[in-house]
Design a protein around this motif. Structure first.
Motif: not given
Length: 492
Positions: A300-309, A330-336
């Motif tokens: 879940f490194v590159h989710p959109s705002d809608e996906m997170i919500e 792959s990128g950085i998962a924004d855990i916070p």
């Protein structure tokens, strides 16, 4: 409380003592409980039957007597004594996202991102057979045990060796194996003595629906029948919509979740490659009714705002692989950001082919340091928070926190003995900081699963470990030759 005391250190329950741990700096990971110097007792069934601060009471009460917070039922005169010598005793690490069969594939795809790296791995696995997968998985499981990982969510290699073209969004089935290609991997985890939740990919683009449902049921039944109950964390769906060509895959996965009452962990938006194509498939899970507390997003490194919500609103969780995400670019998962939205977080080691060393201490440090650098904020993730995600937090997202993840009465006695004095890391100002930032595999002395030792750094490797190593080297080289891979591993 500090290291010399514990608030509510715990009451005991009835049972015969099989193991007593004394003179330990206990890092229990029980919420609200600080590290303390004390003792722990383990029953014959492998569960913790008592834990408390200070010295072990001379007279322990028998079942039904009751007592204060430092008492335990049973007798410390029975069983064995483990004197921790003042070392840290903490819960075993939980890898909530693992591919144990890939232990022999380190060094492949060293300059590749996800899909190129995966293609190189699958090219070798195309030449592997049923017994090869047993030994590959056994080696990976024993490697986990030696590194302090006592429980794993394991994505088994499915019956089909797939070739995936991300640009065409098309998966082509290669070699197809019988069901025991999967069940022998289940055997391997059990033989290694670690706890495993086995995830099964449906392969619905290679088989019809009836075969898909039957294979899942077969593997689930086999696991329940063959794996010792204490080591069996259950079966799960290996979510594979990221590689699917139609929404049918999501619908079948949702059906199996409902039918068997199991969780589903799906690799999702792991890489930025063809990201819009990946994000579009989120709707397939949503429309299938799969999202909910039993659904986990792997990476879940590159989710959109809608996906997170939507994920947060549904109560879905996420499993973070900081080392793997860095290794594969792959990128950085924004855990916070995900935590602030209310998404539960677990942590995994992924596999040895994309973490190279299955080192949970390294995994924690890479995770913390990467996020602090990303946010230019040293408080964005603290050591205790990171350790919790790799232990109790991982147990919570997998739905097994009633069994593992922390050291408390009634839970399994899965624990590590870690000595920050050997080699010396200096004075301890903050127990969590020393454990997470300064300790590593060099400080790991012993590993216990259910109160039974599965690794002792002071002793030579067991016969099983030696055999697994020899079999792995021979079988990986043979598989590469069988698959026509022109350059094989070096033979020592």
């Amino acid at each position: 409380m500090g290291a010399d005391g514990a608030a509510g250190a715990t009451t005991g329950v009835g049972g015969t003592v099989a193991l007593t741990v004394v003179n330990a700096l206990l890092v229990t990971m029980v919420d609200g409980q600080e590290p303390f110097r004390g003792w722990m007792t383990v029953g014959e069934d492998g569960t913790i039957i008592g834990i408390g601060a200070g010295d072990l009471p001379v007279e322990l009460p028998s079942a039904g007597q009751g007592g204060d917070a430092s008492e335990v039922a049973g007798s410390a005169s029975g069983g064995s004594i483990l004197d921790a010598g003042g070392a840290i005793v903490a819960p075993g690490f939980i890898s909530a996202h693992s591919h144990l069969f890939m232990s022999g594939l380190r060094g492949l795809g060293v300059g590749e991102t996800l899909y190129g790296w995966l293609a190189e791995n699958m090219a070798v696995l195309a030449g592997a057979g049923v017994e090869d997968l047993y030994w590959f998985t056994l080696h990976g499981s024993l490697d986990f045990a030696a590194n302090g990982i006592t429980s794993a969510f394991n994505f088994t290699q499915s019956r089909v060796i797939w070739e995936y073209d991300q640009h065409a969004n098309k998966a082509l089935p290669g070699r197809i194996h019988p069901v025991d290609f999967v069940t022998r991997q289940v055997d391997a985890g059990a033989d290694a003595g670690i706890r495993v939740m086995s995830a099964i990919r449906l392969d619905d683009e290679a088989f019809d629906e009836a075969q898909v449902l039957d294979t899942f049921a077969q593997v689930a039944s086999y696991t329940d029948a063959k794996v010792p109950a204490a080591l069996n964390l259950g079966t799960a769906v290996f979510g594979a919509v990221q590689w699917a060509g139609s929404a049918r895959t999501a619908a079948l996965e949702a059906e199996l979740m409902r039918r068997h009452g199991v969780i589903n962990q799906a690799h999702f938006v792991e890489t930025a490659e063809v990201i819009e194509q990946q994000r579009a498939k989120f709707a397939w899970y949503d429309e299938a009714g799969a999202l909910g507390p039993r659904f986990l997003f792997g990476h879940f490194v590159h989710p959109s705002d809608e996906m997170i919500e939507k994920a947060a609103a549904a109560g879905a969780g996420m499993v973070w692989q900081p080392t793997s995400n860095g290794r594969l670019g792959s990128g950085i998962a924004d855990i916070p950001r995900l935590r602030a939205a209310g998404i539960r977080i677990g942590v995994g080691l992924d596999d040895q082919s994309c973490t190279d060393i299955s080192d949970p201490f390294q995994n924690m440090r890479i995770g913390i340091y990467t996020l602090r650098a990303l946010h230019t904020d040293a408080k964005v993730l603290m050591p205790r928070e990171m350790l919790r995600m790799h232990t109790l937090g991982s147990a919570e997202v997998l739905g097994v926190d009633d069994q593992i993840g922390s050291l408390e009465v009634g839970k399994q006695a899965d624990f590590l003995v870690v000595d920050p004095r050997e080699p010396d890391t200096g004075p301890i100002w903050d127990v969590y900081a020393t454990y997470v930032f300064a300790c590593g595999l060099r400080n790991l002395k012993r590993v216990y699963v259910g109160g039974r030792p599965v690794h002792d750094a002071s002793r030579p490797p067991s016969e099983l470990v030696t055999a697994a190593s020899a079999e792995l080297h021979a079988r990986v080289a043979h598989a590469a030759r069988e698959a026509g891979v022109t350059t094989g591993p070096l033979v020592f």
